[in-house]
Design a protein around this motif. Structure first.
Motif, PDB file in Angstrom:
ATOM      1  N   VAL A 179       0.876  -1.170   0.000  1.00 56.76           N
ATOM      2  CA  VAL A 179       0.000   0.000   0.000  1.00 56.76           C
ATOM      3  C   VAL A 179       0.914   1.221   0.000  1.00 56.76           C
ATOM      4  CG1 VAL A 179      -1.752   1.317   1.237  1.00 56.76           C
ATOM      5  CG2 VAL A 179      -1.807  -1.198   1.280  1.00 56.76           C
ATOM      6  N   LEU A 180       0.754   2.083  -0.980  1.00 54.60           N
ATOM      7  CA  LEU A 180       1.620   3.252  -1.115  1.00 54.60           C
ATOM      8  C   LEU A 180       0.773   4.511  -1.273  1.00 54.60           C
ATOM      9  CD1 LEU A 180       4.308   4.796  -1.786  1.00 54.60           C
ATOM     10  CD2 LEU A 180       3.962   4.083  -4.165  1.00 54.60           C
ATOM     11  N   VAL A 181       1.064   5.513  -0.447  1.00 55.96           N
ATOM     12  CA  VAL A 181       0.500   6.853  -0.630  1.00 55.96           C
ATOM     13  C   VAL A 181       1.686   7.780  -0.857  1.00 55.96           C
ATOM     14  CG1 VAL A 181      -0.863   8.729   0.344  1.00 55.96           C
ATOM     15  CG2 VAL A 181      -1.470   6.357   0.850  1.00 55.96           C
ATOM     16  N   ARG A 182       1.711   8.406  -2.008  1.00 63.60           N
ATOM     17  CA  ARG A 182       2.854   9.267  -2.326  1.00 63.60           C
ATOM     18  C   ARG A 182       2.390  10.712  -2.474  1.00 63.60           C
ATOM     19  NH1 ARG A 182       4.322   7.780  -8.664  1.00 63.60           N
ATOM     20  NH2 ARG A 182       2.938   9.347  -9.580  1.00 63.60           N
ATOM     21  N   ASP A 183       3.380  11.603  -2.485  1.00 63.44           N
ATOM     22  CA  ASP A 183       3.129  13.035  -2.691  1.00 63.44           C
ATOM     23  C   ASP A 183       2.225  13.624  -1.612  1.00 63.44           C
ATOM     24  OD1 ASP A 183       4.657  13.079  -5.080  1.00 63.44           O
ATOM     25  OD2 ASP A 183       2.943  12.285  -6.189  1.00 63.44           O
ATOM     26  N   LEU A 210      11.020   2.450  -4.742  1.00 64.42           N
ATOM     27  CA  LEU A 210      11.673   3.591  -5.377  1.00 64.42           C
ATOM     28  C   LEU A 210      11.170   3.814  -6.799  1.00 64.42           C
ATOM     29  CD1 LEU A 210      15.320   3.023  -4.105  1.00 64.42           C
ATOM     30  CD2 LEU A 210      13.722   4.793  -3.348  1.00 64.42           C
ATOM     31  N   ASN A 211      10.918   2.731  -7.523  1.00 65.01           N
ATOM     32  CA  ASN A 211      10.399   2.862  -8.879  1.00 65.01           C
ATOM     33  C   ASN A 211       9.012   3.491  -8.893  1.00 65.01           C
ATOM     34  OD1 ASN A 211      12.641   1.805 -10.188  1.00 65.01           O
ATOM     35  ND2 ASN A 211      11.875  -0.295 -10.134  1.00 65.01           N
ATOM     36  N   LEU A 212       8.230   3.224  -7.854  1.00 62.82           N
ATOM     37  CA  LEU A 212       6.882   3.773  -7.780  1.00 62.82           C
ATOM     38  C   LEU A 212       6.874   5.250  -7.411  1.00 62.82           C
ATOM     39  CD1 LEU A 212       5.020   0.803  -6.056  1.00 62.82           C
ATOM     40  CD2 LEU A 212       4.660   1.634  -8.392  1.00 62.82           C
TER      41      LEU A 212
END
Length: 208
Positions: A85-89, A200-202
């Motif tokens: 699960v990724l939340v970015r920015d 890192l790619n995401l």
């Protein structure tokens, strides 16, 4: 785990310091105005101590919130989902504990759930809880990761923060536009280079 306990214990200890009254805070602002070379009795500055005290309540509101409570509720009915699960920015503004000057940027958070997931907005709220305190970027990164590790339960946590520090761009060396990157990895992200690379790619498209 010892590092997590030490970080969170130190955080609780820092919050235990006695809090001055609002009147004392406003008097301190008047003193700083006079020290800077202006007259706190001047018409344009008469209400400034009150405004600054109110602004501090907002800017440093993170001291009044408990990250454990924010992460307490999880959702198990997610169709057996156990991938990243990724939340970015996630945008944030914090204040450097060395000069009390803002630094701002974005945070990227990922974790592998075990028994359930936390609401996505809770990750943004967790960032704000720690950002709205006097901070260093390194400590901010570690506190977010350690709180997720201690209170959520996961197979691994990844936190990366990119920020510009006004204490570096408007004073001192005055290098506007310079950015600082910090990261912290736990569990599978620390143990498996392929998992770190996947994270890192995401998030890489967000880098300048």
């Amino acid at each position: 785990m010892g590092t997590v306990i030490n970080t969170l214990s130190a955080e609780r200890g820092a919050q235990a310091a006695p809090r001055p009254s609002r009147e004392e805070a406003e008097a301190a602002v008047r003193t700083l105005i006079a020290w800077a070379g202006d007259d706190p009795r001047r018409e344009g500055l008469l209400d400034t101590p009150r405004r600054v005290a109110r602004a501090f309540e907002e800017l440093y509101s993170g001291y009044g919130h408990d990250p454990q409570e924010v992460l307490a509720r999880t959702f198990a009915d997610v169709g057996g989902y156990q991938d990243m699960v990724l939340v970015r920015d996630i945008p944030f503004t914090s204040h450097c504990e060395h000069h009390m000057v803002p630094f701002m940027g974005t945070a990227h958070i990922a974790y592998y759930p075990i028994d359930g997931v936390v609401g996505l907005s809770k990750l943004a709220r967790l960032v704000d809880i720690y950002a709205r305190r006097l901070q260093t970027q390194e400590t901010l990164t570690a506190q977010i990761a350690d709180a997720l590790e201690a209170y959520l339960g996961s197979r691994g946590v990844a936190v990366m923060i990119e920020a510009e520090h006004l204490c570096m761009s408007i004073r001192g060396v005055q290098k506007a536009g310079a950015s600082t990157m910090t990261s912290r990895f736990t569990g599978v992200f620390r143990e498996d280079a392929a998992e770190r690379e996947k994270f890192l790619n995401l998030v890489r498209p967000t880098f300048r």
